[in-house]
Design an enzyme around this catalytic site. Structure first.
Site, PDB file in Angstrom:
ATOM      1  N   TYR A  73      20.113   1.035  15.221  1.00 50.12           N
ATOM      2  CA  TYR A  73      19.376   0.778  16.478  1.00 50.12           C
ATOM      3  C   TYR A  73      18.729  -0.676  16.268  1.00 50.12           C
ATOM      4  CZ  TYR A  73      20.407   5.602  17.667  1.00 50.12           C
ATOM      5  OH  TYR A  73      21.287   6.897  17.925  1.00 50.12           O
TER       6      TYR A  73
ATOM      7  N   HIS B   4      25.613   9.688  10.636  1.00 48.05           N
ATOM      8  CA  HIS B   4      26.000   8.883  11.970  1.00 48.05           C
ATOM      9  C   HIS B   4      27.196   8.213  12.126  1.00 48.05           C
ATOM     10  CE1 HIS B   4      23.653   5.921  14.842  1.00 48.05           C
ATOM     11  NE2 HIS B   4      24.361   6.935  15.380  1.00 48.05           N
TER      12      HIS B   4
END
Length: 333
Positions: A56, A140
């Site tokens: 992110y 992830h």
């Protein structure tokens, strides 16, 4: 804000969690002070679970989240971050908008689900966060790296959990097949399932949620608004990070018609819906401003009448056996 444990881990999560992708400049820039105000608003509302990732904003989300939490009592909140993408220097210039983040591309992502990669990723996340531990570590998006994630990444997380470096481990994805595989073949504690168990679609009921229930594991639901479609199903609304196909948008409009007939905004029903399943511990909502946080909390606090869910079933928008929230005093089992 109700709080419940990830069973067997000693890690607690609030039923609403703060997703920090937005404060990593997802799609457009966010000022430092606005990012801090968003975290402050979440804290003031009683949210004590915060989710971030190196992906992110090329680490910006982790840095901002860590800074905003730095003066809070460490035992009062839960932080989850993710492994699988290492950040390495890159001098090619430009920005990172091709990956969805309005940040300078001074780093690039390198997929790595090896044992060394997992440890290195976690160490670098702790440095960016300014913490000595994270509570939850998630593999992830290992879509194209499943064998390595299963054979190397997962055992590394299991060892870190055994050493007490992290409290709980799991996998975070926006598909169901791999989380179901990990629930079957590993001892993960939690699945972060994004976009696949929402008011719009319930693919998660096929395998992930039943297996989590059978194994005594927990699920956190992300993407409850299906990329914004369940906030406002307007013609240019997004679904799965792209413009929504018209049949999908029409389904969302039908949902909106039913919820508003009962005096409930569509986004409020979308926030409440996943918590009807006993395996679901928390809904994860992203926000880039204090106003967005406050709106999410307000929608979660709205009562949703049982007749709304009955109406959705009668219209064929929910299957008859789909679990729905029924007890306003529901506590996680």
């Amino acid at each position: 804000m109700r709080t419940g444990p990830l069973r067997g881990t000693g890690v607690n999560v609030t039923e609403m969690a703060f997703g920090a992708a937005g404060i990593g400049n997802l799609y457009r820039p966010v000022r430092d002070e606005d990012a801090a105000a968003a975290v402050d608003a979440a804290w003031d509302a009683g949210i004590r679970a915060f989710d971030t990732a190196p992906h992110y904003g090329l680490g910006l989300s982790e840095r901002r989240l860590g800074a905003a939490l730095r003066d809070r009592p460490r035992d009062a909140y839960t932080v989850s971050t993710k492994v699988g993408r290492l950040l390495v220097p890159d001098d090619t210039g430009g920005d990172d908008l091709v990956n969805g983040f309005a940040v300078p591309a001074t780093l690039r992502r390198v997929w790595d689900f090896s044992a060394d990669g997992v440890r290195r990723s976690l160490e670098e996340s702790l440095e960016r966060l300014g913490l000595d531990r994270v509570d939850i570590a998630l593999l992830h998006d290992p879509d194209g790296h499943a064998p390595q994630a299963l054979r190397e990444g997962y055992p590394a997380l299991e060892r870190l959990r055994g050493e007490g470096v992290v409290g709980a481990i799991g996998i975070g994805m926006n598909q169901c097949a791999l989380p179901a595989l990990f629930l079957r073949e590993t001892d993960i504690d939690v699945v972060l399932l994004a976009g696949r168990y929402t008011l719009l679609e319930q693919e998660g009921l096929n395998e992930v949620l039943p297996q989590a229930t059978d194994r005594g594991r927990c699920v956190v639901i992300g993407g409850v608004f299906n990329s914004g479609l369940l906030v406002d199903p307007k013609p240019d609304a997004t679904y799965d990070y792209a413009i929504a196909p018209e049949p999908v948008r029409q389904r969302a409009l039908r949902l909106k018609s039913v919820t508003e007939r009962h005096g409930v905004p569509l986004r409020a029903a979308a926030l409440h819906f996943p918590l009807g399943h006993t395996a679901v511990r928390s809904v994860l909502t992203g926000a880039r401003s204090a106003a967005e946080v406050r709106d999410n909390v307000e929608q979660m606090s709205r009562p949703v009448p049982a007749a709304l869910w009955d109406d959705l079933r009668s219209q064929g928008l929910l299957a008859p056996d789909t679990p729905v929230p029924s007890d306003p005093t529901r506590e996680p089992s």
